[in-house]
Scaffold this motif. Structure first.
Motif, PDB file in Angstrom:
ATOM      1  N   TYR A  45       0.821  -1.217   0.000  1.00  0.00           N
ATOM      2  CA  TYR A  45       0.000   0.000   0.000  1.00  0.00           C
ATOM      3  C   TYR A  45       0.854   1.266   0.000  1.00  0.00           C
ATOM      4  O   TYR A  45       0.605   2.191  -0.785  1.00  0.00           O
ATOM      5  CB  TYR A  45      -0.932  -0.001   1.217  1.00  0.00           C
ATOM      6  CG  TYR A  45      -1.857   1.187   1.266  1.00  0.00           C
ATOM      7  CD1 TYR A  45      -2.937   1.293   0.384  1.00  0.00           C
ATOM      8  CD2 TYR A  45      -1.659   2.217   2.192  1.00  0.00           C
ATOM      9  CE1 TYR A  45      -3.783   2.390   0.424  1.00  0.00           C
ATOM     10  CE2 TYR A  45      -2.506   3.314   2.237  1.00  0.00           C
ATOM     11  CZ  TYR A  45      -3.562   3.396   1.348  1.00  0.00           C
ATOM     12  OH  TYR A  45      -4.397   4.486   1.384  1.00  0.00           O
ATOM     13  N   TYR A  46       1.874   1.318   0.858  1.00  0.00           N
ATOM     14  CA  TYR A  46       2.712   2.510   0.896  1.00  0.00           C
ATOM     15  C   TYR A  46       3.462   2.690  -0.424  1.00  0.00           C
ATOM     16  O   TYR A  46       3.649   3.817  -0.887  1.00  0.00           O
ATOM     17  CB  TYR A  46       3.712   2.446   2.050  1.00  0.00           C
ATOM     18  CG  TYR A  46       4.626   3.649   2.085  1.00  0.00           C
ATOM     19  CD1 TYR A  46       4.162   4.879   2.528  1.00  0.00           C
ATOM     20  CD2 TYR A  46       5.939   3.555   1.615  1.00  0.00           C
ATOM     21  CE1 TYR A  46       4.984   5.997   2.523  1.00  0.00           C
ATOM     22  CE2 TYR A  46       6.766   4.669   1.611  1.00  0.00           C
ATOM     23  CZ  TYR A  46       6.283   5.889   2.058  1.00  0.00           C
ATOM     24  OH  TYR A  46       7.101   6.990   2.044  1.00  0.00           O
ATOM     25  N   LEU A  52       1.350   7.994  -5.812  1.00  0.00           N
ATOM     26  CA  LEU A  52       0.137   8.668  -6.260  1.00  0.00           C
ATOM     27  C   LEU A  52      -0.297   9.841  -5.395  1.00  0.00           C
ATOM     28  O   LEU A  52      -0.859  10.815  -5.911  1.00  0.00           O
ATOM     29  CB  LEU A  52      -1.003   7.655  -6.364  1.00  0.00           C
ATOM     30  CG  LEU A  52      -0.804   6.524  -7.375  1.00  0.00           C
ATOM     31  CD1 LEU A  52      -2.036   5.628  -7.411  1.00  0.00           C
ATOM     32  CD2 LEU A  52      -0.498   7.069  -8.765  1.00  0.00           C
ATOM     33  N   ASP A  53      -0.072   9.770  -4.089  1.00  0.00           N
ATOM     34  CA  ASP A  53      -0.527  10.849  -3.210  1.00  0.00           C
ATOM     35  C   ASP A  53       0.034  12.217  -3.590  1.00  0.00           C
ATOM     36  O   ASP A  53      -0.704  13.214  -3.603  1.00  0.00           O
ATOM     37  CB  ASP A  53      -0.187  10.531  -1.749  1.00  0.00           C
ATOM     38  CG  ASP A  53      -1.174   9.558  -1.114  1.00  0.00           C
ATOM     39  OD1 ASP A  53      -2.135   9.152  -1.800  1.00  0.00           O
ATOM     40  OD2 ASP A  53      -0.980   9.190   0.065  1.00  0.00           O
ATOM     41  N   PRO A  54       1.341  12.316  -3.906  1.00  0.00           N
ATOM     42  CA  PRO A  54       1.872  13.631  -4.280  1.00  0.00           C
ATOM     43  C   PRO A  54       1.240  14.200  -5.553  1.00  0.00           C
ATOM     44  O   PRO A  54       1.320  15.414  -5.794  1.00  0.00           O
ATOM     45  CB  PRO A  54       3.372  13.357  -4.499  1.00  0.00           C
ATOM     46  CG  PRO A  54       3.656  12.133  -3.689  1.00  0.00           C
ATOM     47  CD  PRO A  54       2.425  11.302  -3.806  1.00  0.00           C
ATOM     48  N   LEU A  55       0.606  13.330  -6.343  1.00  0.00           N
ATOM     49  CA  LEU A  55      -0.024  13.765  -7.592  1.00  0.00           C
ATOM     50  C   LEU A  55      -1.503  14.088  -7.400  1.00  0.00           C
ATOM     51  O   LEU A  55      -2.187  14.466  -8.344  1.00  0.00           O
ATOM     52  CB  LEU A  55       0.130  12.678  -8.659  1.00  0.00           C
ATOM     53  CG  LEU A  55       1.560  12.229  -8.956  1.00  0.00           C
ATOM     54  CD1 LEU A  55       1.550  11.069  -9.941  1.00  0.00           C
ATOM     55  CD2 LEU A  55       2.378  13.390  -9.518  1.00  0.00           C
ATOM     56  N   GLY A  56      -1.987  13.895  -6.170  1.00  0.00           N
ATOM     57  CA  GLY A  56      -3.384  14.167  -5.888  1.00  0.00           C
ATOM     58  C   GLY A  56      -4.328  13.097  -6.395  1.00  0.00           C
ATOM     59  O   GLY A  56      -5.514  13.365  -6.629  1.00  0.00           O
ATOM     60  N   ILE A  57      -3.823  11.878  -6.571  1.00  0.00           N
ATOM     61  CA  ILE A  57      -4.660  10.776  -7.041  1.00  0.00           C
ATOM     62  C   ILE A  57      -4.953   9.834  -5.869  1.00  0.00           C
ATOM     63  O   ILE A  57      -4.042   9.217  -5.319  1.00  0.00           O
ATOM     64  CB  ILE A  57      -3.973   9.989  -8.176  1.00  0.00           C
ATOM     65  CG1 ILE A  57      -3.756  10.889  -9.392  1.00  0.00           C
ATOM     66  CG2 ILE A  57      -4.804   8.758  -8.558  1.00  0.00           C
ATOM     67  CD1 ILE A  57      -2.959  10.237 -10.508  1.00  0.00           C
ATOM     68  N   LYS A  58      -6.224   9.776  -5.483  1.00  0.00           N
ATOM     69  CA  LYS A  58      -6.668   8.854  -4.442  1.00  0.00           C
ATOM     70  C   LYS A  58      -7.467   7.749  -5.111  1.00  0.00           C
ATOM     71  O   LYS A  58      -8.380   8.015  -5.896  1.00  0.00           O
ATOM     72  CB  LYS A  58      -7.545   9.576  -3.411  1.00  0.00           C
ATOM     73  CG  LYS A  58      -6.825  10.654  -2.619  1.00  0.00           C
ATOM     74  CD  LYS A  58      -5.829  10.071  -1.633  1.00  0.00           C
ATOM     75  CE  LYS A  58      -6.499   9.363  -0.494  1.00  0.00           C
ATOM     76  NZ  LYS A  58      -5.525   8.877   0.528  1.00  0.00           N
ATOM     77  N   GLU A  73      -8.991   4.552   1.546  1.00  0.00           N
ATOM     78  CA  GLU A  73      -8.440   4.898   2.860  1.00  0.00           C
ATOM     79  C   GLU A  73      -7.383   3.899   3.317  1.00  0.00           C
ATOM     80  O   GLU A  73      -6.830   4.022   4.414  1.00  0.00           O
ATOM     81  CB  GLU A  73      -9.563   4.967   3.899  1.00  0.00           C
ATOM     82  CG  GLU A  73     -10.495   6.167   3.750  1.00  0.00           C
ATOM     83  CD  GLU A  73     -11.392   6.065   2.528  1.00  0.00           C
ATOM     84  OE1 GLU A  73     -11.934   4.974   2.286  1.00  0.00           O
ATOM     85  OE2 GLU A  73     -11.534   7.077   1.820  1.00  0.00           O
ATOM     86  N   GLY A  74      -7.109   2.894   2.502  1.00  0.00           N
ATOM     87  CA  GLY A  74      -6.082   1.916   2.843  1.00  0.00           C
ATOM     88  C   GLY A  74      -6.585   0.738   3.654  1.00  0.00           C
ATOM     89  O   GLY A  74      -5.790  -0.103   4.094  1.00  0.00           O
ATOM     90  N   GLY A 108       5.445  -4.643   7.719  1.00  0.00           N
ATOM     91  CA  GLY A 108       6.874  -4.521   7.448  1.00  0.00           C
ATOM     92  C   GLY A 108       7.430  -5.554   6.486  1.00  0.00           C
ATOM     93  O   GLY A 108       6.710  -6.409   5.963  1.00  0.00           O
ATOM     94  N   PHE A 109       8.749  -5.458   6.272  1.00  0.00           N
ATOM     95  CA  PHE A 109       9.457  -6.282   5.304  1.00  0.00           C
ATOM     96  C   PHE A 109      10.593  -7.011   6.016  1.00  0.00           C
ATOM     97  O   PHE A 109      11.313  -6.407   6.821  1.00  0.00           O
ATOM     98  CB  PHE A 109      10.008  -5.405   4.180  1.00  0.00           C
ATOM     99  CG  PHE A 109       8.968  -4.463   3.612  1.00  0.00           C
ATOM    100  CD1 PHE A 109       8.069  -4.901   2.660  1.00  0.00           C
ATOM    101  CD2 PHE A 109       8.867  -3.159   4.071  1.00  0.00           C
ATOM    102  CE1 PHE A 109       7.093  -4.046   2.162  1.00  0.00           C
ATOM    103  CE2 PHE A 109       7.897  -2.299   3.583  1.00  0.00           C
ATOM    104  CZ  PHE A 109       7.004  -2.753   2.621  1.00  0.00           C
TER     105      PHE A 109
END
Length: 286
Positions: A45-46, A52-58, A73-74, A108-109
């Motif tokens: 998800y992250y 996408l978030d910095p581009l304003g795409i939700k 909302e994840g 986590g990974f």
């Protein structure tokens, strides 16, 4: 009339960290018309929202090649996680063959390998395949938030599977394609898993039912959308079930040959705005 657009990320929407502005414009145009935009990726998800978030795409997202479907909302609405007991069969293959790998989980990974080793091998692979710079993966670099840079090391597989987390996928990789091809036969007869290579130099292992096309069928049933009202886009073998199960499939011309052969239409390259071209075509013709 098209009601949903489903796009892969790497190699389809995103080209070496770049998204053509035309794609952003077309996605927002479609969303303004009430069309659902969904990404379908091998990422977590992250890994999707950081792009996408910095581009304003939700948007909602199919993650881990079909292991999760999350809303805007994840929140995970559907999931198909890998049986943790299978790690006892999967991980020894990579450990014994010295193949770098990482486990994607809901928290986590992880790897039994040293974090710096995983990061450096992943960075080198990125420099060979995608032209990334090694320093991009160091702290503060543009790729420093990638999963390979956030590895938590563990020693005991038995102890690890007791952790309160779910397994989205296990991914192994190498700059040397032969290293991956060498381990693939080990998974042929394993039960309860699916494995595929998005590229010849990686392999991703999930639950046998964690496939993009399968979970998308469930998503559209939930939303009361017909297959003929969906367009799908992808470039790699982790997208093949989308192309097999949905009639309106679009492939950028940089896609794997088998994907292009299965496509309803081949469009321009990822870098040149494949997603935009597919959306504009769909809005006018479908």
């Amino acid at each position: 009339m098209i009601k949903m657009i489903v796009s892969d990320v790497d190699g389809t929407l995103l080209s070496h960290g770049y998204i053509n502005p035309k794609c952003i414009e077309s996605i927002k145009k479609a969303q303004e018309k009430g069309i659902e935009f969904v990404v379908a990726s091998g990422r977590d998800y992250y890994g999707v929202t950081s792009v996408l978030d910095p581009l304003g795409i939700k948007c909602s997202a199919i993650l881990g090649n079909g292991a999760q479907y999350c809303n805007k909302e994840g929140k995970a609405i559907m999931d198909c996680y890998l049986d943790k007991e299978m790690l006892k069969e999967i991980l020894p293959v990579f450990i014994e063959n010295n193949t770098p790998y990482m486990i994607f989980t809901t928290n986590g990974f992880y790897s039994t390998l040293k974090p710096d080793y995983v990061r450096d091998r992943f960075a080198y692979r990125g420099s060979v395949r995608f032209g990334n710079k090694m320093e991009d993966f160091l702290p503060g670099g543009p790729m420093s938030d990638s999963p390979a840079c956030q590895i938590q090391q563990f020693d005991s597989i038995d102890e690890f599977i007791k952790k309160d987390l779910d397994i989205i996928k296990v991914e192994a990789f190498s700059h040397d394609e032969s290293e991956i091809q060498k381990v693939l036969p080990y998974f042929k007869d394993m039960k309860k898993i699916a494995y595929l290579s998005s590229y010849p130099d990686n392999v991703e292992i999930t639950n046998e039912n964690a496939q993009k096309g399968l979970i998308l069928e469930k998503v559209i049933d939930l939303l009361n959308i017909k297959k003929e009202e969906v367009i799908v886009l992808g470039d790699g073998m982790n997208d093949i079930t989308l192309f097999e199960r949905f009639p309106y499939s679009f492939a950028p011309n940089n896609a794997e040959k088998v994907i292009q052969e299965k496509a309803y239409k081949v469009v321009s390259s990822c870098k040149d705005g494949a997603v935009s071209e597919a959306i504009e075509y769909a809005l006018e013709n479908l």
